[in-house]
Each structure stands twice: as C-alpha cells, then as structure tokens.
Motif scaffolding. Structure first.
Motif, PDB file in Angstrom:
ATOM      1  N   ALA A 182       0.824  -1.208   0.000  1.00  0.00           N
ATOM      2  CA  ALA A 182       0.000   0.000   0.000  1.00  0.00           C
ATOM      3  C   ALA A 182       0.859   1.259   0.000  1.00  0.00           C
ATOM      4  O   ALA A 182       0.385   2.332  -0.375  1.00  0.00           O
ATOM      5  CB  ALA A 182      -0.916  -0.001   1.219  1.00  0.00           C
ATOM      6  N   PHE A 183       2.115   1.111   0.436  1.00  0.00           N
ATOM      7  CA  PHE A 183       3.024   2.258   0.501  1.00  0.00           C
ATOM      8  C   PHE A 183       4.445   1.729   0.623  1.00  0.00           C
ATOM      9  O   PHE A 183       4.651   0.517   0.830  1.00  0.00           O
ATOM     10  CB  PHE A 183       2.693   3.171   1.690  1.00  0.00           C
ATOM     11  N   ARG A 184       5.414   2.604   0.499  1.00  0.00           N
ATOM     12  CA  ARG A 184       6.808   2.207   0.667  1.00  0.00           C
ATOM     13  C   ARG A 184       7.031   1.776   2.113  1.00  0.00           C
ATOM     14  O   ARG A 184       6.602   2.461   3.042  1.00  0.00           O
ATOM     15  CB  ARG A 184       7.729   3.374   0.308  1.00  0.00           C
ATOM     16  N   PRO A 185       7.681   0.630   2.345  1.00  0.00           N
ATOM     17  CA  PRO A 185       7.858   0.119   3.712  1.00  0.00           C
ATOM     18  C   PRO A 185       8.417   1.172   4.660  1.00  0.00           C
ATOM     19  O   PRO A 185       9.361   1.891   4.334  1.00  0.00           O
ATOM     20  CB  PRO A 185       8.837  -1.044   3.529  1.00  0.00           C
ATOM     21  N   GLY A 186       7.771   1.270   5.827  1.00  0.00           N
ATOM     22  CA  GLY A 186       8.220   2.193   6.858  1.00  0.00           C
ATOM     23  C   GLY A 186       7.633   3.581   6.756  1.00  0.00           C
ATOM     24  O   GLY A 186       7.916   4.432   7.613  1.00  0.00           O
ATOM     25  N   THR A 187       6.798   3.846   5.738  1.00  0.00           N
ATOM     26  CA  THR A 187       6.266   5.198   5.544  1.00  0.00           C
ATOM     27  C   THR A 187       4.791   5.329   5.891  1.00  0.00           C
ATOM     28  O   THR A 187       4.224   6.409   5.753  1.00  0.00           O
ATOM     29  CB  THR A 187       6.464   5.651   4.087  1.00  0.00           C
ATOM     30  N   GLY A 188       4.147   4.265   6.332  1.00  0.00           N
ATOM     31  CA  GLY A 188       2.721   4.324   6.663  1.00  0.00           C
ATOM     32  C   GLY A 188       2.343   3.195   7.597  1.00  0.00           C
ATOM     33  O   GLY A 188       3.213   2.517   8.168  1.00  0.00           O
ATOM     34  N   TYR A 189       1.039   2.969   7.735  1.00  0.00           N
ATOM     35  CA  TYR A 189       0.539   1.942   8.654  1.00  0.00           C
ATOM     36  C   TYR A 189      -0.695   1.294   8.036  1.00  0.00           C
ATOM     37  O   TYR A 189      -1.618   1.987   7.601  1.00  0.00           O
ATOM     38  CB  TYR A 189       0.172   2.566   9.996  1.00  0.00           C
ATOM     39  N   VAL A 190      -0.705  -0.027   7.992  1.00  0.00           N
ATOM     40  CA  VAL A 190      -1.900  -0.778   7.646  1.00  0.00           C
ATOM     41  C   VAL A 190      -1.828  -2.112   8.389  1.00  0.00           C
ATOM     42  O   VAL A 190      -0.845  -2.847   8.300  1.00  0.00           O
ATOM     43  CB  VAL A 190      -2.041  -0.985   6.124  1.00  0.00           C
ATOM     44  N   TYR A 191      -2.856  -2.373   9.174  1.00  0.00           N
ATOM     45  CA  TYR A 191      -2.900  -3.598   9.988  1.00  0.00           C
ATOM     46  C   TYR A 191      -2.895  -4.811   9.072  1.00  0.00           C
ATOM     47  O   TYR A 191      -3.692  -4.901   8.133  1.00  0.00           O
ATOM     48  CB  TYR A 191      -4.149  -3.575  10.853  1.00  0.00           C
ATOM     49  N   SER A 192      -2.001  -5.754   9.331  1.00  0.00           N
ATOM     50  CA  SER A 192      -1.784  -6.837   8.382  1.00  0.00           C
ATOM     51  C   SER A 192      -1.707  -8.198   9.057  1.00  0.00           C
ATOM     52  O   SER A 192      -0.743  -8.504   9.773  1.00  0.00           O
ATOM     53  CB  SER A 192      -0.483  -6.593   7.601  1.00  0.00           C
ATOM     54  N   ASN A 193      -2.732  -9.022   8.832  1.00  0.00           N
ATOM     55  CA  ASN A 193      -2.664 -10.412   9.265  1.00  0.00           C
ATOM     56  C   ASN A 193      -1.581 -11.162   8.488  1.00  0.00           C
ATOM     57  O   ASN A 193      -0.867 -11.991   9.043  1.00  0.00           O
ATOM     58  CB  ASN A 193      -4.016 -11.090   9.058  1.00  0.00           C
ATOM     59  N   ALA A 194      -1.472 -10.857   7.196  1.00  0.00           N
ATOM     60  CA  ALA A 194      -0.458 -11.521   6.378  1.00  0.00           C
ATOM     61  C   ALA A 194       0.949 -11.231   6.897  1.00  0.00           C
ATOM     62  O   ALA A 194       1.829 -12.095   6.850  1.00  0.00           O
ATOM     63  CB  ALA A 194      -0.593 -11.062   4.924  1.00  0.00           C
ATOM     64  N   GLY A 195       1.162 -10.017   7.402  1.00  0.00           N
ATOM     65  CA  GLY A 195       2.468  -9.676   7.942  1.00  0.00           C
ATOM     66  C   GLY A 195       2.855 -10.536   9.120  1.00  0.00           C
ATOM     67  O   GLY A 195       4.022 -10.944   9.262  1.00  0.00           O
ATOM     68  N   TYR A 196       1.880 -10.847   9.974  1.00  0.00           N
ATOM     69  CA  TYR A 196       2.192 -11.688  11.134  1.00  0.00           C
ATOM     70  C   TYR A 196       2.295 -13.168  10.757  1.00  0.00           C
ATOM     71  O   TYR A 196       3.029 -13.930  11.409  1.00  0.00           O
ATOM     72  CB  TYR A 196       1.193 -11.437  12.259  1.00  0.00           C
ATOM     73  N   THR A 197       1.597 -13.593   9.716  1.00  0.00           N
ATOM     74  CA  THR A 197       1.852 -14.942   9.221  1.00  0.00           C
ATOM     75  C   THR A 197       3.248 -15.028   8.622  1.00  0.00           C
ATOM     76  O   THR A 197       3.937 -16.041   8.773  1.00  0.00           O
ATOM     77  CB  THR A 197       0.789 -15.339   8.179  1.00  0.00           C
ATOM     78  N   LEU A 198       3.697 -13.957   7.963  1.00  0.00           N
ATOM     79  CA  LEU A 198       5.070 -13.939   7.456  1.00  0.00           C
ATOM     80  C   LEU A 198       6.070 -14.050   8.605  1.00  0.00           C
ATOM     81  O   LEU A 198       7.082 -14.761   8.496  1.00  0.00           O
ATOM     82  CB  LEU A 198       5.308 -12.669   6.643  1.00  0.00           C
ATOM     83  N   LEU A 199       5.805 -13.388   9.718  1.00  0.00           N
ATOM     84  CA  LEU A 199       6.671 -13.540  10.888  1.00  0.00           C
ATOM     85  C   LEU A 199       6.677 -14.987  11.378  1.00  0.00           C
ATOM     86  O   LEU A 199       7.727 -15.522  11.765  1.00  0.00           O
ATOM     87  CB  LEU A 199       6.203 -12.602  12.007  1.00  0.00           C
ATOM     88  N   ALA A 200       5.507 -15.641  11.374  1.00  0.00           N
ATOM     89  CA  ALA A 200       5.441 -17.044  11.788  1.00  0.00           C
ATOM     90  C   ALA A 200       6.220 -17.936  10.824  1.00  0.00           C
ATOM     91  O   ALA A 200       6.856 -18.912  11.250  1.00  0.00           O
ATOM     92  CB  ALA A 200       3.982 -17.493  11.879  1.00  0.00           C
ATOM     93  N   LEU A 201       6.168 -17.613   9.534  1.00  0.00           N
ATOM     94  CA  LEU A 201       6.951 -18.374   8.563  1.00  0.00           C
ATOM     95  C   LEU A 201       8.451 -18.198   8.816  1.00  0.00           C
ATOM     96  O   LEU A 201       9.240 -19.138   8.635  1.00  0.00           O
ATOM     97  CB  LEU A 201       6.593 -17.921   7.149  1.00  0.00           C
ATOM     98  N   ILE A 202       8.853 -17.007   9.229  1.00  0.00           N
ATOM     99  CA  ILE A 202      10.254 -16.768   9.592  1.00  0.00           C
ATOM    100  C   ILE A 202      10.622 -17.586  10.826  1.00  0.00           C
ATOM    101  O   ILE A 202      11.687 -18.224  10.877  1.00  0.00           O
ATOM    102  CB  ILE A 202      10.490 -15.264   9.819  1.00  0.00           C
ATOM    103  N   VAL A 203       9.741 -17.604  11.836  1.00  0.00           N
ATOM    104  CA  VAL A 203       9.974 -18.446  13.014  1.00  0.00           C
ATOM    105  C   VAL A 203      10.093 -19.903  12.596  1.00  0.00           C
ATOM    106  O   VAL A 203      10.951 -20.652  13.090  1.00  0.00           O
ATOM    107  CB  VAL A 203       8.832 -18.264  14.041  1.00  0.00           C
TER     108      VAL A 203
END
Length: 564
Positions: free
Chosen positions: A169-190
């Motif tokens: 939705a924007f360049r990383p670090g320049t805005g905010y959007v609540y993201s379930n996919a982002g936390y699944t990506l963190l789980a994939l990293i774990v």
C-alpha cells in the motif's frame, strides 16, 4: 482475525478485587485454581452475566491472582457453565505471542529486527521480501490484503507464494496498515529460523511459563490447547468453528490461531512483561511505543500502548475476535502497577471488549461498576407475534420481523433500511461509512490486484458477475461492514466485507444473513435494541396499524406491510 483498538481503563477493576493466594506461574493448568473474586465485583459481573455476558475473567497483581471467575454457559445445549478452566480462542491476541517468538529468536542471535524477510525466508518473492522484521512487527511494512481465508486449507509454500504476491500500500516504513499476512510472514520466519518449526517452537518455547507450565496451545490442529472448550455463538444464532479444522493452517498461523484460558493468558502476560520470557532489552522493546496511531495510542510489537492522558496510567492492550469461532478476548497490562486483566467471551451480546468498554469509565474514577444499560419499561425480550412480518420502505428496502424462542428480531435489507436501523455512531462517522462503501465496490469491481482475485473467487462460486448491489453499511466494534448482493446469470449471494483504508480485505463473510437486532419492549408499545453494553444503534421502533416507524438521530423512517 481482526483486532480492535478500543479498550478502556482497567485500573479500578483490578483495585476492586480482593487479594488472594495464587501463583500464575506454578500451576500446570487453570483447572487447579478454584474460582474466587471480590464479592462486590462478582455481584456486579453477575449482573452483566444476566444481561448476556458469557465468559471468563482473570486478574493478577504482581504475579498473584486476585480474581478468577466464570460466567454464563460454555455449552448452552449441554448446560455446561464457564469456569476459570474453560478454553477460548484468543484470535488476534496471537500476534503478541508471535512477536515474543521473534524477540526470543533475536535474543538467541538467530535474527535481527533489521533483517529483511527475504534474507530469512528463501523462496519469498515480490515486495514482501524487502520489508524488515521490525516493519512487520509494527504493521508498517505496507503489506496489504489477505493471503488466504481462515478456514480454507493453506500449506506453507502456498502461504509464502500468496504473501509474495501482495501489492504494498506504501513504501515500507512510511505508513501503517494492519496486516494479518504480515504476522503470518513472521510465523513463517519463526518456522525456518527456529529450526524446529513454528508450531513446535511456539508450544515448547513461547507458551512455556516459568516453572514448566504451558499456556494453552492451538484452537485447530496440534499441539491443541488442553482443557474443556467453550462453544462459540455467532450473531446469527449459529455456533462457531469448533476447532476441528484439519488444515493446513497457514492462513491463521501467526496471526490468530492460539487458544487458552483467561487465567493462562493473564499468567503469560505477566511472565512476558516481568522479563521472564525474553531478555530485559526485548521486554523493553515490546513495551515501547513504536508507530504513532494518534489519540495518544501507539503500535508496539503485538500490542497497542495507551498514554497517561487517556487512562491516568500507561496501559498496553491486545485484543482479538470477530472471526468464525464466536469468541472474543482482551488482555491489558498496567506496568506501573504490575497488573494484568484478561477477559474472554463466547457470545455476541456482550463481548469481552464490550464489557471492558462499558465499565471502564467507572473503573477509572474508582466508582462502583455500572449495571448493564436497558431501555425503560419491561426489558425482558419477548416473542411478539403481533408485529411479525415484512415491512417495506417506499424507497425499496425492507424490514423483516421474526419471533423465535421468545425473542423478537428485526433485520434490514437494502441500503435505506440498513441506514435507518443502524445509524452511524461517533466511533465510525457517516463519512467513514460512505468511504468504506466506495472501497468495497472498488474491490469487487476488480480495480486492484486483490480485488481481481476476490472477484475471481466469487465468480468461481457464482459464475460471471452481472451485477453488484450495495446493501448498506454497519459498524461492529468500530469495524465497518458493507453488505453487498452479488448477482450472476444463475443466482445471487449476499454477504459483507470489511476493508482497510488501503482497500485490503480485513474480514468478509459470504454468504451472510442481513444485519439484525434483537428487540425488547421499551414501554408504551415501543421497542429498542437489546443492548446492555450500550454499543449498538440508538433507535426506537413503534409498531401499529401495519406500520413500523424507526426513529433515530437523523429522524424517522416508516415502512408498511405489503397491502397495508
């Protein structure tokens, strides 16, 4: 799994509970803790139980439980009550646990919050590969939209591919959007960095309390949360997902898959913020305000921080619910007092979050908890057969009144009927609802990558779409829901969507019944919503001579029975 930010102060509730014995770390399960709570607080909560709250409350002060209690029914059909041992799905509170896993791995030197996701997860492509772990933790990565439906099988490789296809939705670090996919990506990293897999690492490391106890497990799949489970009850009267979804579970893992007792949630929260699960540096990082959300709120990794001007003391909260399970959970940490409050619920009438919001002002003022709100007159819900039927508006919409099991319910079909029965409240202004409708129509119109994927999914079930009819917008726990009817040459489906400001799908249900209210008599032949928490629409209904008049902040709307 959605997360609501609206949580009121908890200080006085904790203060209202009498101190009692209890070590939240030593017992292996909540079943060994007898229910106990200050009699005055218990009496007030019993009043809320009568008004519709069903769930469990757990409060601790500096590691000792001062209140453990259950209210309502864990299983209405079998007459099983809620107890401190009852297990609930905690929804998006899972994100707090995922964040803790990331910091534990950072403590072990296996990753850094400055690492890019693609460096830690080979095979990840697209914009997601360039975002940092820290940006994922604070929802500032820009990842927008859904990577999969909660209760459709999604394996690991498919999840990685789906997240890689998400458009930022924007360049990383320049805005905010609540993201379930982002936390699944963190789980994939774990899953990869831990060397043991996400679920095994979560159960063996993140959920393990000092002393060896394990705080719950997963709602679906293994390792499952042990103990008796609460049946979840949805707004339409049906029961929610029972936890028997075979998976794979990568649509929910990391962002909403955990389950436990309210007692274990409180015990884990105390262990986290007292520095017993991660290093002091990581504990501080989790509790330090990160991205500014406005109104003296800030995002922290897995939590939301509220400043003193709102509560009189700093508070960190995490909350979740609103999905297909029918459960709601909220936990708050008051660092200056070393206090934790956790509430979980399994019914829609008074959710855990609604209960906290309703009694919060009195708590902050140190006053007795208020009783549930109710309209004047005979407030007992009744099934009034005399008013049952369909009432049509001149502008095309309709109301349907039914009486089942001693309850009178009214539902709205059509944008005009929905607007009359569910007028905007202060938490979601009318302008925001209109903006939300435009975003939903743009989504289904296929104007974005996610929109084209969503439209393709609907057409896979219906056939080519020939029309989309707007059915109105309501707000549930501050979350707009826009109802639409999608038509093909063969049939139509009605449901609702909730999207964020960037047009990404936050939640959806298709098919779904129309928005509805349970009514109670308000005296003089009028009715009001059965709304003890005071969070619903501010309307009054008058029936007579084959007509219904709905009165709200914007005026009156009339409808009549066909031929009346």
């Amino acid at each position: 799994m959605k997360r609501s930010l609206a949580v009121l102060a908890t200080a006085a509730l904790v203060a209202a509970c009498s101190a009692g014995p209890g070590d939240p770390e030593a017992r292996p399960a909540a079943t060994k803790a007898a229910a106990r709570c200050d009699p005055g607080l218990d009496a007030a909560l019993r009043g809320w139980e009568k008004a519709g709250f069903s769930g469990s409350v757990a409060i601790s002060t500096r590691g000792e439980f001062v209140c453990l209690a259950g209210y309502g029914a864990a299983d209405r059909a079998r007459g099983v009550p809620v107890t401190p041992a009852t297990v609930f799905s905690i929804g998006s509170v899972t994100k707090a646990f995922t964040a803790a896993s990331i910091f534990a791995l950072a403590d072990a030197g296996k990753l850094s919050t400055d690492d890019r996701a693609g460096e830690l997860l080979p095979g990840l492509k697209g914009p997601a590969a360039k975002v940092t772990v820290g940006q994922l933790l604070l929802h500032t990565s820009g990842l927008n939209g859904s990577h999969g439906a909660d209760y459709r099988p999604l394996d690991r490789d498919s999840a990685v591919a789906a997240i890689g296809r998400l458009k930022p939705a924007f360049r990383p670090g320049t805005g905010y959007v609540y993201s379930n996919a982002g936390y699944t990506l963190l789980a994939l990293i774990v899953d990869r960095v831990s060397g043991t897999g996400y679920r095994r690492y979560t159960a063996s490391r993140t959920l393990r309390l000092p002393g060896g106890a394990v705080a719950g497990g997963f709602w679906n799949g293994e390792p499952a949360a042990p103990g008796p489970r609460a049946v979840g009850y949805l707004a339409d009267g049906t029961t929610g997902q029972a936890g028997d979804f075979a998976g794979p579970h990568w649509a929910l893992d990391g962002n909403g898959g955990l389950a436990m007792t309210a007692r274990d949630l409180a015990a884990w929260t105390y262990a986290l913020f007292s520095g017993r699960l991660v290093s002091p540096e990581s504990t501080k990082a989790i509790g330090t305000p990160g991205h500014d959300l406005g109104d003296d709120m800030s995002e922290t990794p897995g939590w939301v921080a509220y400043g003193k001007p709102i509560y009189g003391t700093p508070v960190l909260t995490s909350s979740g619910g609103g999905g297909d399970v029918g459960h709601n959970a909220v936990v708050a940490w008051l660092p200056e007092r070393g206090q934790v409050i956790a509430i979980a619920s399994n019914g829609p009438k008074v959710s855990a979050g609604e209960l906290l919001r309703a009694v919060g002002p009195a708590m902050a003022a140190g006053e007795p908890l208020p009783p549930p709100g109710a309209p004047a007159g005979d407030t007992k819900p009744t099934g009034d057969a005399a008013i049952v039927g369909r009432y049509e508006l001149d502008t095309g919409g309709s109301f349907d009144v039914t009486a089942t099991d001693g309850r009178t319910t009214i539902s709205a079909r059509g944008a005009d009927a929905v607007a009359a029965l569910f007028p905007p409240r202060g938490d979601v202004p009318a302008g925001d609802l209109r903006d939300h409708e435009r975003r939903v129509l743009a989504l289904l119109g296929g104007t974005t990558r996610e929109g084209r994927a969503e439209r393709a999914g609907v057409e896979g079930a219906l056939g080519p779409i020939t029309g989309i009819t707007l059915g109105g917008t309501t707000a549930v726990d501050g979350e707009p829901r826009t109802y639409v009817t999608v038509t093909s040459a063969k049939r139509s489906l009605t449901g609702w969507y909730s999207v964020n400001e960037e047009g990404g799908v936050q939640a959806a249900q298709i098919p779904a019944g129309p928005p509805a209210l349970t009514l109670v008599p308000a005296g003089g032949g009028s009715y009001r919503p059965d709304d003890p928490a005071g969070t619903g629409p501010e309307v009054t209904l008058e029936f007579g001579r084959g007509r219904v008049t709905v009165s709200g902040p914007a005026g009156d709307t009339g409808a009549r029975r066909p031929g009346g």
